[in-house]
Design a protein around this motif. Structure first.
Motif, PDB file in Angstrom:
ATOM      1  N   SER A  15       3.306 -56.329  23.988  1.00 42.71           N
ATOM      2  CA  SER A  15       4.285 -55.251  24.162  1.00 42.71           C
ATOM      3  C   SER A  15       5.690 -55.802  23.976  1.00 42.71           C
ATOM      4  CB  SER A  15       4.138 -54.610  25.543  1.00 42.71           C
ATOM      5  OG  SER A  15       4.384 -55.554  26.551  1.00 42.71           O
ATOM      6  N   GLY A  16       6.547 -55.009  23.357  1.00 43.52           N
ATOM      7  CA  GLY A  16       7.911 -55.431  23.085  1.00 43.52           C
ATOM      8  C   GLY A  16       8.039 -56.226  21.806  1.00 43.52           C
ATOM      9  N   GLY A  17       6.972 -56.303  21.044  1.00 48.31           N
ATOM     10  CA  GLY A  17       6.987 -57.081  19.801  1.00 48.31           C
ATOM     11  C   GLY A  17       6.503 -58.486  20.056  1.00 48.31           C
ATOM     12  N   GLY A  18       6.350 -59.232  19.018  1.00 45.82           N
ATOM     13  CA  GLY A  18       5.871 -60.594  19.151  1.00 45.82           C
ATOM     14  C   GLY A  18       4.357 -60.650  19.131  1.00 45.82           C
ATOM     15  N   THR A 126       8.010 -64.493  20.876  1.00 43.34           N
ATOM     16  CA  THR A 126       8.924 -63.370  20.676  1.00 43.34           C
ATOM     17  C   THR A 126       8.813 -62.926  19.214  1.00 43.34           C
ATOM     18  OG1 THR A 126      10.753 -64.785  19.966  1.00 43.34           O
ATOM     19  CG2 THR A 126      10.542 -64.383  22.362  1.00 43.34           C
ATOM     20  N   PRO A 127       9.393 -61.785  18.855  1.00 45.58           N
ATOM     21  CA  PRO A 127       9.382 -61.388  17.446  1.00 45.58           C
ATOM     22  C   PRO A 127      10.021 -62.451  16.537  1.00 45.58           C
ATOM     23  CG  PRO A 127       9.961 -59.500  18.783  1.00 45.58           C
ATOM     24  CD  PRO A 127       9.923 -60.706  19.707  1.00 45.58           C
ATOM     25  N   TRP A 133       6.914 -68.733  13.062  1.00 49.77           N
ATOM     26  CA  TRP A 133       5.538 -69.207  12.935  1.00 49.77           C
ATOM     27  C   TRP A 133       4.948 -68.760  11.603  1.00 49.77           C
ATOM     28  CZ3 TRP A 133       1.361 -71.093  16.244  1.00 49.77           C
ATOM     29  CH2 TRP A 133       1.826 -71.802  17.357  1.00 49.77           C
ATOM     30  N   LEU A 134       5.223 -67.536  11.220  1.00 49.75           N
ATOM     31  CA  LEU A 134       4.696 -67.032   9.953  1.00 49.75           C
ATOM     32  C   LEU A 134       5.234 -67.866   8.792  1.00 49.75           C
ATOM     33  CD1 LEU A 134       2.840 -64.906   8.788  1.00 49.75           C
ATOM     34  CD2 LEU A 134       4.797 -63.373   8.644  1.00 49.75           C
ATOM     35  N   ALA A 186      -1.019 -59.290  10.830  1.00 51.12           N
ATOM     36  CA  ALA A 186      -1.556 -58.034  11.359  1.00 51.12           C
ATOM     37  C   ALA A 186      -0.834 -57.609  12.644  1.00 51.12           C
ATOM     38  CB  ALA A 186      -3.057 -58.189  11.612  1.00 51.12           C
ATOM     39  N   THR A 187      -0.358 -58.573  13.435  1.00 42.84           N
ATOM     40  CA  THR A 187       0.358 -58.205  14.669  1.00 42.84           C
ATOM     41  C   THR A 187       1.768 -57.689  14.345  1.00 42.84           C
ATOM     42  OG1 THR A 187       1.372 -60.372  15.095  1.00 42.84           O
ATOM     43  CG2 THR A 187      -0.838 -59.984  15.991  1.00 42.84           C
TER      44      THR A 187
END
Length: 190
Positions: A15-18, A126-127, A133-134, A186-187
């Motif tokens: 929740s909240g992104g990430g 976090t986002p 990471w991506l 996907a997230t």
């Protein structure tokens, strides 16, 4: 209500992104080692101060020039490709962009290392950390793919390597990183 736990080895949205992921000790060790090797491959960046300890000049950094030739290492050439076919345009573009691109790639790898070092049963990103990471996962896959000579055509032979093949550990890491990258994407784009 119980908090949903990330499935081992796959990212899930939070929740909240990430995103969140549960990694075991072996996965953490492998991922950390790969991220450290990525930083070593990319090379050292400028420190927070000059050699004499004086603060860097941000305006001078803005106009700092980088290399004008592509890297000789095939993996680095894949990470830092020419932006233009014309050699002169490519050299000019590289001169003004490669240092920043290298810094971003180092920051992405360092974000992975720091998150892994923070430990815990589940990593929560976090986002912004998810984006880093991506980027790092993508860079790691590009590097391993280059070392394995993966092409755009399907490389079925890589999937059928015998355990005795010295490339097998790299292939397994390449495939695993692909799964991590896919679950993280996907997230971010449910």
């Amino acid at each position: 209500m119980a908090r949903r736990r990330a499935r081992a080895g796959l990212f899930r949205s939070v929740s909240g992104g990430g995103a969140a992921i549960a990694l075991d000790e072996v996965e953490t060790s492998i991922l950390r080692s790969l991220a450290v090797q990525m930083m070593e491959l990319i090379g050292p960046g400028d420190g927070p101060a000059d050699a004499d300890g004086a603060e860097r000049d941000p305006l001078a950094e803005l106009f700092a020039e980088g290399p004008s030739k592509p890297p000789e290492d095939p993996a680095l050439a894949r990470l830092f490709p020419d932006a233009y076919e014309d050699g002169k345009d490519a050299a000019e573009f590289r001169r003004f962009t490669e240092n920043d691109l290298r810094a971003r790639k180092r920051d992405d790898a360092l974000a992975v290392i720091r998150a892994l070092d923070a430990g815990g049963d589940e990593l929560r990103l976090t986002p912004e950390q998810s984006r880093q990471w991506l980027g790092a996962l993508n860079d790691l896959r590009l590097t391993l793919g280059t070392r394995l000579e993966v092409t755009e055509e399907e490389n079925d032979e890589l999937y059928r390597l015998p355990d005795s093949d010295p490339r097998k550990p790299l292939v397994m890491a390449y495939l695993w990183l692909g799964g991590l990258q896919e679950s993280l994407v996907a997230t971010l784009h449910p």
